[in-house]
Scaffold this motif. Structure first.
Motif, PDB file in Angstrom:
ATOM      1  N   ARG A  83       0.825  -1.200   0.000  1.00  0.00           N
ATOM      2  CA  ARG A  83       0.000   0.000   0.000  1.00  0.00           C
ATOM      3  C   ARG A  83       0.864   1.256   0.000  1.00  0.00           C
ATOM      4  O   ARG A  83       1.886   1.334   0.692  1.00  0.00           O
ATOM      5  CB  ARG A  83      -0.886  -0.027   1.236  1.00  0.00           C
ATOM      6  N   GLU A  84       0.438   2.256  -0.783  1.00  0.00           N
ATOM      7  CA  GLU A  84       1.183   3.502  -0.878  1.00  0.00           C
ATOM      8  C   GLU A  84       1.371   4.122   0.507  1.00  0.00           C
ATOM      9  O   GLU A  84       0.457   4.151   1.320  1.00  0.00           O
ATOM     10  CB  GLU A  84       0.436   4.485  -1.779  1.00  0.00           C
ATOM     11  N   GLY A  85       2.567   4.581   0.759  1.00  0.00           N
ATOM     12  CA  GLY A  85       2.893   5.173   2.046  1.00  0.00           C
ATOM     13  C   GLY A  85       3.493   4.168   3.015  1.00  0.00           C
ATOM     14  O   GLY A  85       3.969   4.539   4.086  1.00  0.00           O
ATOM     15  N   PHE A  86       3.470   2.883   2.639  1.00  0.00           N
ATOM     16  CA  PHE A  86       4.000   1.848   3.514  1.00  0.00           C
ATOM     17  C   PHE A  86       5.132   1.072   2.844  1.00  0.00           C
ATOM     18  O   PHE A  86       5.477  -0.014   3.270  1.00  0.00           O
ATOM     19  CB  PHE A  86       2.874   0.917   3.978  1.00  0.00           C
ATOM     20  N   GLU A  87       5.698   1.669   1.798  1.00  0.00           N
ATOM     21  CA  GLU A  87       6.856   1.071   1.145  1.00  0.00           C
ATOM     22  C   GLU A  87       8.090   1.359   1.987  1.00  0.00           C
ATOM     23  O   GLU A  87       8.273   2.476   2.462  1.00  0.00           O
ATOM     24  CB  GLU A  87       7.079   1.655  -0.254  1.00  0.00           C
ATOM     25  N   ILE A 116       9.765   2.577  12.241  1.00  0.00           N
ATOM     26  CA  ILE A 116       8.665   1.768  12.769  1.00  0.00           C
ATOM     27  C   ILE A 116       8.271   2.200  14.176  1.00  0.00           C
ATOM     28  O   ILE A 116       7.193   1.872  14.652  1.00  0.00           O
ATOM     29  CB  ILE A 116       8.971   0.253  12.727  1.00  0.00           C
ATOM     30  N   ASP A 117       9.130   2.992  14.825  1.00  0.00           N
ATOM     31  CA  ASP A 117       8.795   3.538  16.142  1.00  0.00           C
ATOM     32  C   ASP A 117       7.973   4.820  16.031  1.00  0.00           C
ATOM     33  O   ASP A 117       7.586   5.402  17.037  1.00  0.00           O
ATOM     34  CB  ASP A 117      10.067   3.802  16.949  1.00  0.00           C
ATOM     35  N   GLY A 118       7.724   5.275  14.786  1.00  0.00           N
ATOM     36  CA  GLY A 118       6.943   6.488  14.568  1.00  0.00           C
ATOM     37  C   GLY A 118       7.784   7.747  14.495  1.00  0.00           C
ATOM     38  O   GLY A 118       7.277   8.806  14.145  1.00  0.00           O
ATOM     39  N   GLY A 119       9.069   7.645  14.813  1.00  0.00           N
ATOM     40  CA  GLY A 119       9.951   8.810  14.766  1.00  0.00           C
ATOM     41  C   GLY A 119      10.431   9.107  13.352  1.00  0.00           C
ATOM     42  O   GLY A 119      10.603   8.207  12.542  1.00  0.00           O
ATOM     43  N   ASP A 120      10.615  10.386  13.074  1.00  0.00           N
ATOM     44  CA  ASP A 120      11.063  10.816  11.749  1.00  0.00           C
ATOM     45  C   ASP A 120      12.566  11.084  11.732  1.00  0.00           C
ATOM     46  O   ASP A 120      13.126  11.603  12.697  1.00  0.00           O
ATOM     47  CB  ASP A 120      10.339  12.093  11.322  1.00  0.00           C
ATOM     48  N   THR A 121      13.195  10.717  10.623  1.00  0.00           N
ATOM     49  CA  THR A 121      14.586  11.053  10.368  1.00  0.00           C
ATOM     50  C   THR A 121      14.601  11.962   9.151  1.00  0.00           C
ATOM     51  O   THR A 121      14.109  11.593   8.086  1.00  0.00           O
ATOM     52  CB  THR A 121      15.424   9.783  10.085  1.00  0.00           C
ATOM     53  N   VAL A 122      15.163  13.156   9.321  1.00  0.00           N
ATOM     54  CA  VAL A 122      15.220  14.141   8.249  1.00  0.00           C
ATOM     55  C   VAL A 122      16.623  14.118   7.651  1.00  0.00           C
ATOM     56  O   VAL A 122      17.616  14.223   8.379  1.00  0.00           O
ATOM     57  CB  VAL A 122      14.875  15.551   8.780  1.00  0.00           C
ATOM     58  N   LEU A 138       7.209  -5.115   4.875  1.00  0.00           N
ATOM     59  CA  LEU A 138       7.625  -5.379   6.254  1.00  0.00           C
ATOM     60  C   LEU A 138       6.766  -6.471   6.873  1.00  0.00           C
ATOM     61  O   LEU A 138       7.172  -7.140   7.809  1.00  0.00           O
ATOM     62  CB  LEU A 138       7.487  -4.118   7.105  1.00  0.00           C
ATOM     63  N   MET A 139       5.564  -6.648   6.341  1.00  0.00           N
ATOM     64  CA  MET A 139       4.668  -7.682   6.855  1.00  0.00           C
ATOM     65  C   MET A 139       5.244  -9.046   6.497  1.00  0.00           C
ATOM     66  O   MET A 139       5.491  -9.345   5.337  1.00  0.00           O
ATOM     67  CB  MET A 139       3.281  -7.516   6.247  1.00  0.00           C
ATOM     68  N   PRO A 140       5.474  -9.863   7.502  1.00  0.00           N
ATOM     69  CA  PRO A 140       6.079 -11.173   7.208  1.00  0.00           C
ATOM     70  C   PRO A 140       5.099 -12.129   6.538  1.00  0.00           C
ATOM     71  O   PRO A 140       3.888 -12.044   6.744  1.00  0.00           O
ATOM     72  CB  PRO A 140       6.475 -11.691   8.595  1.00  0.00           C
ATOM     73  N   GLU A 141       5.649 -13.016   5.736  1.00  0.00           N
ATOM     74  CA  GLU A 141       4.831 -14.090   5.172  1.00  0.00           C
ATOM     75  C   GLU A 141       4.601 -15.131   6.266  1.00  0.00           C
ATOM     76  O   GLU A 141       5.330 -15.186   7.240  1.00  0.00           O
ATOM     77  CB  GLU A 141       5.539 -14.716   3.975  1.00  0.00           C
ATOM     78  N   GLY A 142       3.593 -15.937   6.091  1.00  0.00           N
ATOM     79  CA  GLY A 142       3.365 -17.042   7.009  1.00  0.00           C
ATOM     80  C   GLY A 142       2.606 -16.674   8.272  1.00  0.00           C
ATOM     81  O   GLY A 142       2.674 -17.406   9.261  1.00  0.00           O
ATOM     82  N   LEU A 143       1.878 -15.559   8.270  1.00  0.00           N
ATOM     83  CA  LEU A 143       1.141 -15.164   9.475  1.00  0.00           C
ATOM     84  C   LEU A 143       0.048 -16.160   9.862  1.00  0.00           C
ATOM     85  O   LEU A 143      -0.354 -16.222  11.010  1.00  0.00           O
ATOM     86  CB  LEU A 143       0.526 -13.778   9.297  1.00  0.00           C
ATOM     87  N   LEU A 144      -0.411 -16.936   8.903  1.00  0.00           N
ATOM     88  CA  LEU A 144      -1.472 -17.905   9.194  1.00  0.00           C
ATOM     89  C   LEU A 144      -0.917 -19.296   9.488  1.00  0.00           C
ATOM     90  O   LEU A 144      -1.674 -20.195   9.843  1.00  0.00           O
ATOM     91  CB  LEU A 144      -2.458 -17.975   8.017  1.00  0.00           C
ATOM     92  N   THR A 145       0.383 -19.447   9.370  1.00  0.00           N
ATOM     93  CA  THR A 145       1.013 -20.743   9.607  1.00  0.00           C
ATOM     94  C   THR A 145       0.753 -21.210  11.033  1.00  0.00           C
ATOM     95  O   THR A 145       0.879 -20.443  11.984  1.00  0.00           O
ATOM     96  CB  THR A 145       2.529 -20.659   9.358  1.00  0.00           C
TER      97      THR A 145
END
Length: 167
Positions: A83-87, A116-122, A138-145
């Protein structure tokens, strides 16, 4: 040639997994109450649903959760469409630093990565040696395993409900 064969086999395997999970989920009803616990264990550290959960991944509350054709590929093959914005972006600076995060903003002068902690790096654009977007989610595969058929039904019963449950 080997890459093409591997890609074809991966697609066949994904198609089989999609069909299997769909058959289980559509076979019998599940309990959204039990499914909520599974969601909280497996997804809520990153995703929010009904104001509960993390903000690393997209908020799922207004996502097309009732449509298995949309939902299943996103869960079983999370890198298929990010999804855009989550690359995830990887940046190497001229002074040798390696940085990664979500692209929060980009101007002629600045690049802003959100961790991923919500902090920005400029980072000043003049200091960027290279910047590239990762093709991997970032979402791992195998979440339903490891989930039983009943747990799959419960998980999707919760994920697909229209209103938050109380209790």
């Amino acid at each position: 040639m080997v890459q093409v064969v591997c890609r074809v086999l991966r697609q066949l395997c994904l198609r089989d997994r999609l069909a299997r999970v769909r058959a289980v989920v559509e076979g019998r009803p599940g309990s959204p109450y039990r499914g909520r616990e599974l969601f909280m264990q497996r997804c809520a550290s990153c995703h929010q649903l009904f104001h509960k959960g993390g903000e690393i991944g997209p908020n799922l509350t207004h996502y097309q959760r009732d449509d298995l054709d949309t939902l299943l590929p996103g869960i079983l093959d999370p890198s298929r469409e990010i999804r855009e914005g989550f690359e995830q972006m990887h940046v190497q600076t001229r002074d040798g630093r390696l940085l990664s995060g979500f692209l929060a903003d980009r101007t002629d002068k600045l690049l802003i990565l959100r961790g991923i902690d919500g902090g920005d790096t400029v980072i000043e654009q003049s200091q960027v040696e290279s910047a590239k977007v990762s093709p991997r989610s970032l979402m791992p595969e195998g979440l339903l395993t490891g989930l039983s058929d009943q747990q799959l039904r419960d998980f999707f019963a919760y994920l697909r409900i229209a209103q938050p449950i109380r209790n």
